[in-house]
Design an enzyme around this catalytic site. Sequence first.
Site, PDB file in Angstrom:
ATOM      1  N   HIS A 308       0.867  -1.194   0.000  1.00 22.99           N
ATOM      2  CA  HIS A 308       0.000   0.000   0.000  1.00 22.99           C
ATOM      3  C   HIS A 308       0.894   1.231   0.000  1.00 22.99           C
ATOM      4  O   HIS A 308       1.960   1.243   0.614  1.00 22.99           O
ATOM      5  CB  HIS A 308      -0.897   0.017   1.249  1.00 22.99           C
ATOM      6  CG  HIS A 308      -2.077   0.904   1.094  1.00 22.99           C
ATOM      7  ND1 HIS A 308      -1.998   2.251   1.328  1.00 22.99           N
ATOM      8  CD2 HIS A 308      -3.341   0.651   0.690  1.00 22.99           C
ATOM      9  CE1 HIS A 308      -3.189   2.793   1.098  1.00 22.99           C
ATOM     10  NE2 HIS A 308      -4.013   1.852   0.707  1.00 22.99           N
ATOM     11  N   ASP A 366      -7.841  -5.344  -0.254  1.00 22.39           N
ATOM     12  CA  ASP A 366      -8.313  -6.212  -1.357  1.00 22.39           C
ATOM     13  C   ASP A 366      -7.971  -7.668  -1.164  1.00 22.39           C
ATOM     14  O   ASP A 366      -8.396  -8.520  -1.951  1.00 22.39           O
ATOM     15  CB  ASP A 366      -7.703  -5.713  -2.675  1.00 22.39           C
ATOM     16  CG  ASP A 366      -8.229  -4.338  -3.017  1.00 22.39           C
ATOM     17  OD1 ASP A 366      -7.434  -3.390  -3.065  1.00 22.39           O
ATOM     18  OD2 ASP A 366      -9.457  -4.220  -3.166  1.00 22.39           O
TER      19      ASP A 366
HETATM   20  C1  SDX Z   1      -6.154   0.055  -3.016  1.00 22.97           C
HETATM   21  O1  SDX Z   1      -4.448   4.576  -2.114  1.00 22.97           O
HETATM   22  C2  SDX Z   1      -5.374   3.943  -1.515  1.00 22.97           C
HETATM   23  O2  SDX Z   1      -5.798   4.304  -0.453  1.00 22.97           O
HETATM   24  C3  SDX Z   1      -5.909   2.737  -2.266  1.00 22.97           C
HETATM   25  C4  SDX Z   1      -6.926   1.888  -1.513  1.00 22.97           C
HETATM   26  C5  SDX Z   1      -8.222   2.646  -1.273  1.00 22.97           C
HETATM   27  O3  SDX Z   1      -8.955   2.256  -0.359  1.00 22.97           O
HETATM   28  O4  SDX Z   1      -8.545   3.553  -2.091  1.00 22.97           O
HETATM   29  O5  SDX Z   1      -6.398   1.475  -0.289  1.00 22.97           O
HETATM   30  C6  SDX Z   1      -7.328   0.656  -2.332  1.00 22.97           C
HETATM   31  O6  SDX Z   1      -5.892   0.408  -4.136  1.00 22.97           O
HETATM   32  C7  SDX Z   1      -5.300  -0.932  -2.264  1.00 22.97           C
HETATM   33  C8  SDX Z   1      -4.056  -1.412  -3.092  1.00 22.97           C
HETATM   34  C9  SDX Z   1      -4.549  -2.505  -4.060  1.00 22.97           C
HETATM   35  N1  SDX Z   1      -3.492  -2.852  -5.027  1.00 22.97           N
HETATM   36  C10 SDX Z   1      -2.860  -4.042  -4.974  1.00 22.97           C
HETATM   37  O7  SDX Z   1      -3.051  -4.886  -4.084  1.00 22.97           O
HETATM   38  C11 SDX Z   1      -1.914  -4.290  -6.148  1.00 22.97           C
HETATM   39  C12 SDX Z   1      -0.560  -4.817  -5.631  1.00 22.97           C
HETATM   40  N2  SDX Z   1       0.081  -3.725  -4.885  1.00 22.97           N
HETATM   41  C13 SDX Z   1       1.064  -2.930  -5.617  1.00 22.97           C
HETATM   42  O8  SDX Z   1       0.709  -2.666  -6.940  1.00 22.97           O
HETATM   43  C14 SDX Z   1       1.532  -1.733  -4.788  1.00 22.97           C
HETATM   44  O9  SDX Z   1       1.814  -2.197  -3.544  1.00 22.97           O
HETATM   45  C15 SDX Z   1       0.659  -0.498  -4.664  1.00 22.97           C
HETATM   46  C16 SDX Z   1       0.219   0.020  -5.994  1.00 22.97           C
HETATM   47  C17 SDX Z   1      -0.544  -0.806  -3.845  1.00 22.97           C
HETATM   48  C18 SDX Z   1       1.479   0.573  -3.948  1.00 22.97           C
HETATM   49  O10 SDX Z   1       2.474   0.912  -4.801  1.00 22.97           O
HETATM   50  P1  SDX Z   1       3.580   2.031  -4.383  1.00 22.97           P
HETATM   51  O11 SDX Z   1       3.288   2.669  -3.101  1.00 22.97           O
HETATM   52  O12 SDX Z   1       3.752   2.911  -5.567  1.00 22.97           O
HETATM   53  O13 SDX Z   1       4.829   1.186  -4.078  1.00 22.97           O
HETATM   54  P2  SDX Z   1       5.856   0.775  -5.163  1.00 22.97           P
HETATM   55  O14 SDX Z   1       5.136   0.275  -6.369  1.00 22.97           O
HETATM   56  O15 SDX Z   1       6.812   1.907  -5.339  1.00 22.97           O
HETATM   57  O16 SDX Z   1       6.576  -0.471  -4.488  1.00 22.97           O
HETATM   58  C19 SDX Z   1       7.589  -0.257  -3.519  1.00 22.97           C
HETATM   59  C20 SDX Z   1       8.457  -1.496  -3.643  1.00 22.97           C
HETATM   60  C21 SDX Z   1       8.851  -1.797  -5.096  1.00 22.97           C
HETATM   61  O17 SDX Z   1      10.100  -2.455  -5.051  1.00 22.97           O
HETATM   62  P3  SDX Z   1      11.430  -1.551  -5.415  1.00 22.97           P
HETATM   63  O18 SDX Z   1      11.189  -0.922  -6.774  1.00 22.97           O
HETATM   64  O19 SDX Z   1      11.516  -0.510  -4.298  1.00 22.97           O
HETATM   65  O20 SDX Z   1      12.559  -2.551  -5.418  1.00 22.97           O
HETATM   66  O21 SDX Z   1       7.705  -2.645  -3.199  1.00 22.97           O
HETATM   67  C22 SDX Z   1       7.539  -3.552  -4.283  1.00 22.97           C
HETATM   68  C23 SDX Z   1       7.835  -2.790  -5.574  1.00 22.97           C
HETATM   69  O22 SDX Z   1       8.335  -3.684  -6.552  1.00 22.97           O
HETATM   70  N3  SDX Z   1       6.131  -3.955  -4.248  1.00 22.97           N
HETATM   71  C24 SDX Z   1       5.707  -5.198  -4.425  1.00 22.97           C
HETATM   72  C25 SDX Z   1       4.312  -5.125  -4.263  1.00 22.97           C
HETATM   73  N4  SDX Z   1       3.941  -3.872  -3.998  1.00 22.97           N
HETATM   74  C26 SDX Z   1       5.073  -3.133  -4.000  1.00 22.97           C
HETATM   75  N5  SDX Z   1       6.345  -6.342  -4.716  1.00 22.97           N
HETATM   76  C27 SDX Z   1       5.580  -7.442  -4.829  1.00 22.97           C
HETATM   77  N6  SDX Z   1       4.237  -7.481  -4.680  1.00 22.97           N
HETATM   78  C28 SDX Z   1       3.578  -6.333  -4.388  1.00 22.97           C
HETATM   79  N7  SDX Z   1       2.241  -6.360  -4.246  1.00 22.97           N
END
Ligand code: SDX
Length: 431
Positions: A308, A366
Amino acid sequence: MTDNKKTATLNVDGKTYELPMFSPTAGPDVIDIRKLYAQAGVFTYDPGFTSTASCDSTITFIDGDKGELLHRGYPIDQLAEKSHYLEVCYLLLYGELPSAIELEDFENRVTRHTMVHEQMMNFFRGFRRDAHPMAIITGVVGAMSAFYHDSTDITDEWQREVASIRLVAKMPTIVAMAFKYTVGQPFVYPRNDLDYASNFLRMCFSVPCEEYVVNPILARAMDRIFTLHADHEQNASTSTVRLASSSGANPFACIAAGVACLWGPAHGGANQACLEMLREIGTRDRIPEFIARAKDKSDPFRLMGFGHRVYKNTDPRAKVLKQSADEVLELLGVEDNELLQVAKELEKVALSDPYFIEKKLFPNVDFYSGIILEAMGFPTSMFTPIFALSRTVGWISQWKEMIADPQNKIGRPRQLYLGETLRDYVDIENR
Ligand code: SDX
């Protein structure tokens, strides 16, 4: 916000600028950069808005480190336990918990606006039966501005109120109609003698051939899912609604923009993607393979339902949903649901893995919602529409707050331009 006379000192090209700072009632201080470009001729740079406050708001507060979510100051776990969705809608829309009379009046107004214009049925029938329900809902919500002209003038407070009630009231009907349309069953009209969640379940699952009896346990679980998804500060879809509204677009068009943004798998589409991932994993012995893929930088795969932008320890909504998943599956007699077992094992393995600990990745809202919704009989394609239904009140509350703000102005970000500088046109014979 309090002007605490604190300032931030910025030095650009040898010149020093004092930027005012403001303190919130909760959360980080902010640096006011509204005059920065005029004073220093520079932009700030923050794609994804990881360090940017786009507005001030009094609706929802999230403490990402503590895993705290407050709606008008009330913690989400107390609201999920003690309140119900329409009362939370009132709280989000008007700022205070209602008295018994206020709640009864609000529920009556919502109940008596749940029907949609009969002509909208023809609109539905223009879609292919195999359309994704989110495609239908995005279109139908936007089309509401073609049916409800008398609540599109955003400068009229009464019309804003009417549009708000219509959207909260009609979203369950529209979402249920999208479901019925895609499964080839007749639309079901709402009933005024049913509560909000029961009405939605009946509009989704009843058929003309037999009486539909609402299971009160499912209705309670449905209402809790609505409550847990109601609002969430300035997330991507809410920010989309605010940006669309800043141009003065009508409320139905702005909410349709929020629906469209929510659909993405990184946002509200994650509940569908998460269940599809759990199904692909299939059995607990395949979890290590997927954990490895999630850690592999060359693999675009991410564990859906994990991570998140704001929460860095726990998503309080996931904790409540995990408890609900156990209750609903047990009450439905869905013993040792393999998907739930895979989900629980995946959570345990992921949370003990150094990569996930270091990246602060854990189940979000989710992760468990899809398991409950599937157990309740919804296809995965209906998970995000149910999220959109729930979040409509949050989008509207934020929209109302913004429209009423006298400082409200059109949102117009700038950029870091990396393209070609000025050059002359070259005739085709000279290229
Ligand atoms: C919702 O914003 C809100 O409030 C949203 C929400 C709401 O109520 O409105 O809470 C609802 O959207 C919840 C999130 C649902 N999405 C997912 O479950 C999809 C999987 N999650 C990722 O796509 C991600 O975690 C996000 C999009 C939720 C957050 O992304 P960020 O904050 O931009 O973090 P990032 O992509 O920069 O990741 C940071 C690091 C990265 O590694 P590095 O580049 O630093 O090496 O963490 C890794 C990412 O690769 N990472 C993951 C991961 N999520 C982040 N690695 C594996 N699996 C994951 N799910």
